[in-house]
Design an enzyme around this catalytic site. Structure first.
Site, PDB file in Angstrom:
ATOM      1  N   PHE A  25       0.953  -1.033   0.005  1.00 13.19           N
ATOM      2  CA  PHE A  25      -0.162  -0.210  -0.021  1.00 13.19           C
ATOM      3  C   PHE A  25       0.802   1.835  -0.085  1.00 13.19           C
ATOM      4  O   PHE A  25       1.731   1.357   1.198  1.00 13.19           O
ATOM      5  CB  PHE A  25      -0.873  -0.160   1.336  1.00 13.19           C
ATOM      6  CG  PHE A  25      -2.563  -0.034   0.949  1.00 13.19           C
ATOM      7  CD1 PHE A  25      -2.547  -1.752   0.034  1.00 13.19           C
ATOM      8  CD2 PHE A  25      -3.663   0.487   0.983  1.00 13.19           C
ATOM      9  CE1 PHE A  25      -3.827  -1.781   0.433  1.00 13.19           C
ATOM     10  CE2 PHE A  25      -4.677  -0.162   0.929  1.00 13.19           C
ATOM     11  CZ  PHE A  25      -4.883  -1.247   0.455  1.00 13.19           C
ATOM     12  N   CYS A  31      -5.472  15.335  -0.305  1.00 11.89           N
ATOM     13  CA  CYS A  31      -6.869  14.896  -0.621  1.00 11.89           C
ATOM     14  C   CYS A  31      -6.758  16.713  -0.963  1.00 11.89           C
ATOM     15  O   CYS A  31      -7.143  17.637  -0.331  1.00 11.89           O
ATOM     16  CB  CYS A  31      -7.433  14.734   0.197  1.00 11.89           C
ATOM     17  SG  CYS A  31      -8.932  14.182  -0.773  1.00 11.89           S
ATOM     18  N   CYS A  46     -15.844  16.336   0.847  1.00  6.86           N
ATOM     19  CA  CYS A  46     -16.092  15.250   1.953  1.00  6.86           C
ATOM     20  C   CYS A  46     -15.847  15.191   2.853  1.00  6.86           C
ATOM     21  O   CYS A  46     -14.336  15.774   3.852  1.00  6.86           O
ATOM     22  CB  CYS A  46     -14.828  14.127   0.665  1.00  6.86           C
ATOM     23  SG  CYS A  46     -15.212  12.805   1.565  1.00  6.86           S
ATOM     24  N   CYS A  49     -13.688  10.532   5.573  1.00  6.10           N
ATOM     25  CA  CYS A  49     -12.913  10.102   5.491  1.00  6.10           C
ATOM     26  C   CYS A  49     -12.821   9.626   6.984  1.00  6.10           C
ATOM     27  O   CYS A  49     -12.724   9.803   8.166  1.00  6.10           O
ATOM     28  CB  CYS A  49     -12.282  11.316   5.542  1.00  6.10           C
ATOM     29  SG  CYS A  49     -10.100  10.691   5.052  1.00  6.10           S
ATOM     30  N   ASP A  50     -12.225   7.934   6.953  1.00 10.35           N
ATOM     31  CA  ASP A  50     -11.768   7.040   7.683  1.00 10.35           C
ATOM     32  C   ASP A  50     -10.124   7.204   8.078  1.00 10.35           C
ATOM     33  O   ASP A  50      -9.574   6.291   8.058  1.00 10.35           O
ATOM     34  CB  ASP A  50     -12.473   6.177   8.121  1.00 10.35           C
ATOM     35  CG  ASP A  50     -12.014   5.027   7.026  1.00 10.35           C
ATOM     36  OD1 ASP A  50     -11.099   5.623   5.329  1.00 10.35           O
ATOM     37  OD2 ASP A  50     -12.262   4.072   6.340  1.00 10.35           O
ATOM     38  N   THR A  51      -9.146   8.011   7.259  1.00 13.31           N
ATOM     39  CA  THR A  51      -7.861   8.158   6.879  1.00 13.31           C
ATOM     40  C   THR A  51      -7.251   8.864   6.928  1.00 13.31           C
ATOM     41  O   THR A  51      -6.881  10.365   7.360  1.00 13.31           O
ATOM     42  CB  THR A  51      -7.824   7.691   4.811  1.00 13.31           C
ATOM     43  OG1 THR A  51      -8.429   7.069   4.490  1.00 13.31           O
ATOM     44  CG2 THR A  51      -6.443   7.456   4.754  1.00 13.31           C
ATOM     45  N   GLU A 116      -6.677   3.687  -6.121  1.00 15.81           N
ATOM     46  CA  GLU A 116      -8.165   3.871  -5.752  1.00 15.81           C
ATOM     47  C   GLU A 116      -8.470   5.250  -5.757  1.00 15.81           C
ATOM     48  O   GLU A 116      -7.195   6.332  -4.937  1.00 15.81           O
ATOM     49  CB  GLU A 116      -8.062   3.467  -4.117  1.00 15.81           C
ATOM     50  CG  GLU A 116      -7.742   1.945  -4.140  1.00 15.81           C
ATOM     51  CD  GLU A 116      -7.926   1.417  -3.243  1.00 15.81           C
ATOM     52  OE1 GLU A 116      -8.744   2.084  -1.592  1.00 15.81           O
ATOM     53  OE2 GLU A 116      -8.268   0.042  -3.161  1.00 15.81           O
ATOM     54  N   HIS A 204     -10.398  -6.360   5.819  1.00 18.95           N
ATOM     55  CA  HIS A 204      -9.146  -5.558   7.548  1.00 18.95           C
ATOM     56  C   HIS A 204      -9.573  -4.886   8.028  1.00 18.95           C
ATOM     57  O   HIS A 204      -8.289  -6.109   9.516  1.00 18.95           O
ATOM     58  CB  HIS A 204      -8.249  -4.253   6.039  1.00 18.95           C
ATOM     59  CG  HIS A 204      -8.628  -3.095   5.879  1.00 18.95           C
ATOM     60  ND1 HIS A 204      -9.890  -3.272   5.144  1.00 18.95           N
ATOM     61  CD2 HIS A 204      -8.201  -1.780   6.184  1.00 18.95           C
ATOM     62  CE1 HIS A 204     -10.130  -1.976   4.850  1.00 18.95           C
ATOM     63  NE2 HIS A 204      -9.267  -1.073   5.982  1.00 18.95           N
TER      64      HIS A 204
HETATM   65  S1  SF4 Z   1     -12.206  10.035   1.485  1.00 23.03           S
HETATM   66 FE1  SF4 Z   1     -11.182  11.210   2.682  1.00 23.03          FE
HETATM   67  S2  SF4 Z   1      -8.848  10.587   1.035  1.00 23.03           S
HETATM   68 FE2  SF4 Z   1     -11.364  10.328  -0.581  1.00 23.03          FE
HETATM   69  S3  SF4 Z   1     -11.403  12.204  -0.832  1.00 23.03           S
HETATM   70 FE3  SF4 Z   1     -12.781  11.567   1.138  1.00 23.03          FE
HETATM   71  S4  SF4 Z   1     -11.715  13.012   2.412  1.00 23.03           S
HETATM   72 FE4  SF4 Z   1     -10.111  12.820   0.664  1.00 23.03          FE
END
Ligand code: SF4
Length: 210
Positions: A25, A31, A46, A49-51, A116, A204
């Site tokens: 990965f 972003c 957005c 987001c979980d990242t 992705e 995961h």
């Molecule tokens: S989920 Fe997270 S990484 Fe994906 S578009 Fe939304 S803010 Fe960006």
């Protein structure tokens, strides 16, 4: 070109059609739909987001001066063996940084390149597996690829509108949120009502992989 990488590690792909596959990965920093700061989440394009994609301080992360040095990092994490080499490039939004030089450098080392993306930036040529995950209220310009992954529910998106896009696989994935049970049920309902869509789970998280 230089690349800012949040983290880079060997794991199993947890989501989508290739779930369960060994993969490196590569998570790019940054972003275009959210700054990554909690203070901005409510007003971001957005907001579910979980990242963590901010900075370059994760395992295997850093600033890489060129495509060869980043591809070398990926190859080093994979280790020996040329069979089924797979790198999953994600973010943040990977299309902010991914270019042909990096794709070529990874191909030279025998990797299939999976990406992705949120689809708001056109994909560069040469990607072997493209997953697009649309976000409500954004203009998706990349409407073709290998899998469309809809995080659900998302007010403002009508799945029927997406069914004309050019993807062989349509996946619906429950949103990872406080109302998780309701999100799972909504995803099941969509897959039951419209057979084009298949339920995708984040394996995961079930088995405790990063
Ligand atoms: S989920 Fe997270 S990484 Fe994906 S578009 Fe939304 S803010 Fe960006």
């Amino acid at each position: 070109m230089a690349y800012a990488v949040k983290e880079c590690f060997l794991t199993l792909q947890g989501e989508g059609v290739q779930a369960g596959s060994r993969a490196v990965f590569l998570r790019f920093a940054g972003c275009n739909l959210w700054s990554g700061r909690e203070a901005d989440r409510a007003t971001a394009a957005c907001n579910f987001c979980d990242t963590d994609f901010v900075g370059t301080d994760g395992p295997g992360g850093g600033k890489f001066a060129d495509a060869q040095s980043l591809a070398q990092q990926v190859e080093g994490l994979w280790g020996e063996g040329a069979d089924n080499r797979l790198v999953v490039i994600t973010g943040g939004e990977p299309m902010l940084q991914l270019d042909s030089a990096l794709i070529d450098a990874l191909h030279e080392r025998g990797f299939r390149v999976a990406v992705e993306s949120n689809g708001t930036i056109a994909a560069v040529p040469g990607i072997d597996w493209l997953c697009i995950s649309p976000k409500a209220g954004t203009e998706v310009v990349q409407r073709s690829g290998n899998e469309l992954k809809l995080v659900w529910p998302q007010p403002g998106i009508d799945p029927v509108d997406l069914e004309g896009w050019q993807f062989p696989h349509f996946l619906v994935q429950p949103m990872d949120c406080e109302e998780r049970e309701a999100a799972v049920q909504a995803a099941i309902d969509l897959a039951m009502e419209r057979p084009r869509w298949r339920l995708s789970l984040q394996a995961h998280k079930v088995v405790g992989l990063p």
